[in-house]
Structures are given as C-alpha cells and as structure tokens.
Design a protein around this motif. Sequence first.
Motif, short mmCIF file in Angstrom:
data_model
loop_
_atom_site.label_atom_id
_atom_site.label_comp_id
_atom_site.label_asym_id
_atom_site.label_seq_id
_atom_site.Cartn_x
_atom_site.Cartn_y
_atom_site.Cartn_z
N SER A 1 0.74 -1.32 -0.04
CA SER A 1 0.12 0.03 0.15
C SER A 1 0.81 1.12 -0.01
CB SER A 1 -0.98 0.03 1.12
OG SER A 1 -0.37 -0.20 2.36
N ILE A 2 1.98 1.22 0.70
CA ILE A 2 2.84 2.42 0.88
C ILE A 2 3.39 2.72 -0.79
CG2 ILE A 2 5.07 3.39 1.38
CD1 ILE A 2 4.63 1.79 3.95
N VAL A 3 3.91 1.76 -1.41
CA VAL A 3 4.26 1.91 -2.84
C VAL A 3 3.09 2.24 -3.86
CG1 VAL A 3 5.21 0.77 -5.00
CG2 VAL A 3 5.97 0.05 -2.68
N GLU A 4 1.87 1.62 -3.48
CA GLU A 4 0.86 2.17 -4.27
C GLU A 4 0.18 3.61 -4.02
OE1 GLU A 4 -2.39 -0.57 -3.49
OE2 GLU A 4 -1.23 -2.14 -4.73
N LEU A 5 0.55 4.03 -2.88
CA LEU A 5 0.08 5.33 -2.53
C LEU A 5 1.22 6.39 -2.94
CD1 LEU A 5 -1.01 5.28 1.41
CD2 LEU A 5 -2.11 6.05 -0.86
N PHE A 6 2.67 5.92 -2.93
CA PHE A 6 3.66 6.63 -3.55
C PHE A 6 3.40 6.95 -5.04
CE2 PHE A 6 7.73 8.07 -5.16
CZ PHE A 6 7.89 9.24 -4.11
N PHE A 7 2.82 5.67 -5.77
CA PHE A 7 2.83 5.80 -7.26
C PHE A 7 1.75 6.82 -7.58
CE2 PHE A 7 0.13 4.49 -10.62
CZ PHE A 7 1.07 4.38 -11.76
N THR A 8 0.70 6.91 -6.51
CA THR A 8 -0.59 7.82 -6.93
C THR A 8 -0.06 9.32 -6.69
OG1 THR A 8 -2.11 6.21 -6.17
CG2 THR A 8 -2.79 8.48 -6.21
N PHE A 9 0.75 9.45 -5.68
CA PHE A 9 1.17 10.66 -5.44
C PHE A 9 2.35 11.32 -6.57
CE2 PHE A 9 5.43 13.01 -3.87
CZ PHE A 9 4.63 14.13 -3.47
N THR A 10 3.15 10.09 -7.24
CA THR A 10 4.15 10.60 -8.49
C THR A 10 3.20 10.85 -9.46
OG1 THR A 10 5.72 8.71 -7.52
CG2 THR A 10 5.68 9.44 -9.98
N VAL A 11 2.05 10.26 -9.86
CA VAL A 11 1.51 10.53 -10.96
C VAL A 11 0.72 12.12 -10.74
CG1 VAL A 11 -0.85 10.03 -12.24
CG2 VAL A 11 0.85 8.38 -11.59
N LEU A 12 0.06 12.13 -9.63
CA LEU A 12 -0.44 13.21 -9.33
C LEU A 12 0.40 14.72 -9.38
CD1 LEU A 12 -3.42 12.26 -6.75
CD2 LEU A 12 -3.63 12.83 -9.02
N ILE A 13 1.52 14.58 -8.82
CA ILE A 13 2.49 15.61 -8.88
C ILE A 13 2.82 15.97 -10.10
CG2 ILE A 13 4.83 16.18 -8.01
CD1 ILE A 13 2.81 16.71 -5.85
N SER A 14 3.34 15.00 -10.91
CA SER A 14 3.57 15.03 -12.33
C SER A 14 2.77 15.94 -13.21
CB SER A 14 3.82 13.79 -12.99
OG SER A 14 5.01 13.42 -12.35
N LEU A 15 1.17 15.22 -13.17
CA LEU A 15 0.27 15.95 -13.85
C LEU A 15 -0.16 17.29 -13.27
CD1 LEU A 15 -2.00 12.86 -14.35
CD2 LEU A 15 -0.60 13.81 -16.07
N ASN A 16 0.03 17.60 -12.10
CA ASN A 16 -0.51 18.79 -11.42
C ASN A 16 0.60 19.95 -12.21
OD1 ASN A 16 -1.42 20.88 -10.08
ND2 ASN A 16 -0.19 20.52 -8.41
N GLU A 17 1.93 19.56 -12.21
CA GLU A 17 3.15 20.39 -12.63
C GLU A 17 2.87 20.76 -14.04
OE1 GLU A 17 5.65 22.12 -10.99
OE2 GLU A 17 4.56 21.47 -9.14
N ILE A 18 2.59 19.63 -14.90
CA ILE A 18 2.21 19.78 -16.30
C ILE A 18 1.01 20.78 -16.53
CG2 ILE A 18 1.47 18.83 -18.28
CD1 ILE A 18 3.20 16.65 -17.63
N GLU A 19 0.08 20.74 -15.78
CA GLU A 19 -1.33 21.42 -15.91
C GLU A 19 -1.22 22.90 -15.48
OE1 GLU A 19 -5.90 21.47 -14.48
OE2 GLU A 19 -4.37 20.11 -13.36
N LYS A 20 -0.57 23.12 -14.37
CA LYS A 20 -0.10 24.31 -13.95
C LYS A 20 0.73 25.11 -14.99
CE LYS A 20 2.06 24.00 -9.84
NZ LYS A 20 2.52 24.29 -8.73
N TYR A 21 1.72 24.56 -15.72
CA TYR A 21 2.54 25.01 -16.68
C TYR A 21 1.49 25.53 -18.00
CZ TYR A 21 5.65 25.87 -20.48
OH TYR A 21 6.24 26.42 -21.55
N PHE A 22 0.61 24.76 -18.50
CA PHE A 22 -0.24 24.71 -19.48
C PHE A 22 -1.39 26.06 -19.23
CE2 PHE A 22 2.18 21.42 -21.42
CZ PHE A 22 2.49 21.91 -22.31
N LYS A 23 -1.67 26.64 -17.99
CA LYS A 23 -2.63 27.01 -17.68
C LYS A 23 -2.34 28.63 -18.12
CE LYS A 23 -5.87 25.66 -14.57
NZ LYS A 23 -6.22 25.34 -13.03
#
Length: 99
Positions: free
Chosen positions: A77-99
Amino acid sequence: MLIGSYLPYDPNHENITSILHIILSSLGALSLLIIIQILINRIILVDLIFYKKMTMIYRSLILMLGMFIIMFGSINSIVELFFTFTVLISLNEIEKYFK
C-alpha cells in the motif's frame, strides 16, 4: 487498472484471477507512467527550462518509487500511495504550466 482492481487477489497465486489482477494492474500503472513521460517529452518543443525541471522531478519520483519497491520487496500500500503521489504531482506540474 480498473478491471484489475475488481479481480480478487490471492497471495498464494493459486487461481487465474489473482494472476490477472497483478498483470492488469501492473500494465495499467506502467502505461500511465509511459504516457506521462511522453507528455514531458512533448514539452521540450515549447520550453526547454520547464522540460529540464519536469524531467528532474519525474526521474527523482521514479527513482524513489523503484527504491520503495526494492526496499519492501513487493508492491504494497505504501508503494501504491507513492505511485499515486508521483502521477498526481507530475500531472499537476504539467497542468499548472499550460494554464
């Protein structure tokens, strides 16, 4: 990933649904990481500085994810939570850049 999450998981891997659960979930997770890498690679055409920043962040998150998998010896579960964190952080940074 969604289909894999509905299949029951058996730690003994005695039935086919347990194996399908692992395969489908892993393929979904890997494909999501590959799609994010493709998005980051498309940024190089627009802004080289942001591309370098995102590449550094993404590679660091992937490295930490790999270290967690090696450290725990399996995906838990720790690895799965960190995977979710990795995906969300990456997509959030890309979305903030293109706004």
